[in-house]
Design an enzyme around this catalytic site. Structure first.
Site, PDB file in Angstrom:
ATOM      1  N   GLY A  11       0.845  -1.209   0.000  1.00 19.56           N
ATOM      2  CA  GLY A  11       0.000   0.000   0.000  1.00 19.56           C
ATOM      3  C   GLY A  11       0.871   1.246   0.000  1.00 19.56           C
ATOM      4  NE  ARG A  73      -1.272  -4.421   0.128  1.00 21.64           N
ATOM      5  CZ  ARG A  73      -2.212  -3.478   0.197  1.00 21.64           C
ATOM      6  NH1 ARG A  73      -3.232  -3.526  -0.632  1.00 21.64           N
ATOM      7  NH2 ARG A  73      -2.131  -2.506   1.087  1.00 21.64           N
ATOM      8  CG  ASP A 104       3.908  -6.467   7.785  1.00 20.21           C
ATOM      9  OD1 ASP A 104       3.384  -6.088   6.719  1.00 20.21           O
ATOM     10  OD2 ASP A 104       3.260  -6.947   8.730  1.00 20.21           O
ATOM     11  CB  THR A 126       3.038   0.869   6.864  1.00 22.90           C
ATOM     12  OG1 THR A 126       1.642   0.723   7.156  1.00 22.90           O
ATOM     13  CG2 THR A 126       3.810   0.602   8.138  1.00 22.90           C
ATOM     14  CG  ASP A 128      -1.256  -0.053   8.679  1.00 22.66           C
ATOM     15  OD1 ASP A 128      -2.091   0.845   8.445  1.00 22.66           O
ATOM     16  OD2 ASP A 128      -1.179  -1.106   8.015  1.00 22.66           O
ATOM     17  CG  ASP A 130       1.901  -2.583  11.240  1.00 21.66           C
ATOM     18  OD1 ASP A 130       2.708  -2.068  10.437  1.00 21.66           O
ATOM     19  OD2 ASP A 130       1.019  -3.377  10.883  1.00 21.66           O
ATOM     20  NE  ARG A 172      -3.360  -5.941   6.903  1.00 21.66           N
ATOM     21  CZ  ARG A 172      -4.298  -6.360   6.033  1.00 21.66           C
ATOM     22  NH1 ARG A 172      -4.826  -5.521   5.161  1.00 21.66           N
ATOM     23  NH2 ARG A 172      -4.698  -7.605   6.036  1.00 21.66           N
TER      24      ARG A 172
HETATM   25  O1  F6P Z   1      -1.305  -1.194   5.310  1.00 25.58           O
HETATM   26  C1  F6P Z   1      -1.788   0.040   4.927  1.00 25.58           C
HETATM   27  C2  F6P Z   1      -3.263   0.008   4.726  1.00 25.58           C
HETATM   28  O2  F6P Z   1      -3.696   1.318   4.434  1.00 25.58           O
HETATM   29  C3  F6P Z   1      -4.077  -0.593   5.880  1.00 25.58           C
HETATM   30  O3  F6P Z   1      -4.240   0.310   6.944  1.00 25.58           O
HETATM   31  C4  F6P Z   1      -5.355  -0.962   5.192  1.00 25.58           C
HETATM   32  O4  F6P Z   1      -6.016  -2.028   5.824  1.00 25.58           O
HETATM   33  C5  F6P Z   1      -4.882  -1.391   3.818  1.00 25.58           C
HETATM   34  O5  F6P Z   1      -3.610  -0.804   3.621  1.00 25.58           O
HETATM   35  C6  F6P Z   1      -5.814  -0.971   2.711  1.00 25.58           C
HETATM   36  O6  F6P Z   1      -5.323  -1.478   1.525  1.00 25.58           O
HETATM   37  P1  F6P Z   1      -5.962  -1.238   0.089  1.00 25.58           P
HETATM   38  O7  F6P Z   1      -5.302  -0.015  -0.456  1.00 25.58           O
HETATM   39  O8  F6P Z   1      -5.607  -2.454  -0.671  1.00 25.58           O
HETATM   40  O9  F6P Z   1      -7.422  -1.021   0.247  1.00 25.58           O
END
Ligand code: F6P
Length: 341
Positions: A11, A73, A104, A126, A128, A130, A172
């Site tokens: 992401g 991804r 990660d 990220t 997040d 984390d 997440r």
């Molecule tokens: O890991 C970053 C993040 O923004 C998370 O907080 C969220 O769950 C996910 O990516 C959303 O991903 P996507 O862009 O595939 O909807």
């Protein structure tokens, strides 16, 4: 002559361009140093889609969100033949070391490649926040600023209508965005995956707050919080087969309305948290990490990621740095609780 490949995977988050710029600035300052930009994360390495990156290519990108390289991804081990699917591009482009800017999952892929002999240095990114190998990842500061601004706005409308507003934020399996954003915005309650919650108890506290004359409340919910029955709320799977979290607020909001009797609305902040220009903090952090990763990689380091502890830049073994998600500590949650309804 060092030829450094750089990619952004997973992401996106604000600060990626600042990190790419720093890698390029540092590498091209080296005698005969060259940077090859790999497009759309690991996919570009698997499919041979690359572009050269010189000093001119990274002018004016410091403040831009997203990533000039694109991201995805796609993963060479999950969607390809692992090392064999990236070697042809590495060889064709003469790339002798890689800088991987990822979360990660992408850093674990980098660690596997390092174990198989590819020279790799990781940079954690990220919203997040984390990743075990760093106290802060860039993107996080921008995300919590967006959450804090959103709460400021939601508060005035909640107050005007005497409502509860449940705000769902990303993160997440961890509650970093919820806790920092919620503290910054003065939320009345913050629900995070790290801590069980009791909806009846929360409803009771909100009722007492409203009866005492504060006739509105903001409840921040991290997307990874289980619903009241204990189940994870999924929004489907993405194009690469990864589970997408999201939507638990649409269960918690109506349940709170039933339990409190107060009109309740739900806001899911979504990708607003990831888009747009990085804060000054994220620009500086991304720049420092980009320079540190380029330095490490030019010095021949591999199988490591850069990070920050306090305000000091660090390098950590890649496997160790992305082993377990870093959870919100109990003392921070305890501090947040002082301000709850
Ligand atoms: O890991 C970053 C993040 O923004 C998370 O907080 C969220 O769950 C996910 O990516 C959303 O991903 P996507 O862009 O595939 O909807």
């Amino acid at each position: 002559m060092p030829v450094v490949g750089v990619l952004t995977a997973g992401g996106d988050c604000p600060g990626l361009n600042a990190a790419i710029r720093a890698v390029v600035v540092r590498v091209v300052a080296e005698r005969d140093g060259r940077v090859v930009g790999i497009l759309n994360g690991w996919e570009g390495l698997m499919e041979g889609t690359v572009r050269p990156l010189g000093r001119d290519d990274v002018r004016g990108i410091l403040a831009r969100g997203g990533t000039i390289l694109g991201t995805s991804r796609k993963d060479p081990y999950l969607h390809g033949e692992g090392l064999a699917s990236v070697l042809p591009t590495l060889e064709a482009e003469g790339i002798d070391r890689l800088v991987v800017i990822g979360g990660d999952g992408s850093l674990r892929t980098a660690a596997r490649l390092a174990d198989e002999g590819v020279s790799v240095v990781g940079i954690p990114k990220t919203i997040d926040n984390d990743i075990a190998g760093t106290d802060y990842s860039f993107g996080f500061d921008t995300a919590i600023q967006v959450v804090s601004d959103a709460i400021d706005r939601l508060t005035t409308t909640a107050e005007a209508h005497h409502r509860i507003i449940v705000l769902e934020v990303m993160g997440r399996t961890t509650g970093w965005i919820a806790v920092y954003g919620g503290i910054a915005g003065g939320a009345e309650a913050i629900l995070v995956p790290e801590e069980p919650y009791d909806l009846a108890d929360l409803a009771g506290r909100l009722r007492r707050r409203h009866e005492a004359g504060h006739t509105y409340s903001i409840v921040v919910v991290a997307e990874g919080v289980p619903d009241p029955s204990g189940a994870e709320t999924l929004a489907g799977v993405d194009a690469y087969g990864f589970a997408r979290l999201g939507g638990v607020a649409t269960v918690i909001g109506p349940a709170l309305e039933r339990l409190t009797g107060y009109e309740t609305r739900v806001t899911i902040l979504g990708h607003l948290q990831r888009g747009g220009t990085p804060t000054a903090f994220d620009r500086v952090l991304a720049t420092r990490m980009g320079l540190a990763a380029a330095e490490a990689c030019l010095a021949g380091a591999s199988g490591v990621m850069v990070g920050v502890r306090g305000s000091t830049l660090t390098t950590t073994d890649l496997w160790e740095g992305c082993a377990e998600p870093r959870l919100v500590p109990a003392d921070l949650l305890a501090q947040a609780r002082w301000f709850f309804a």
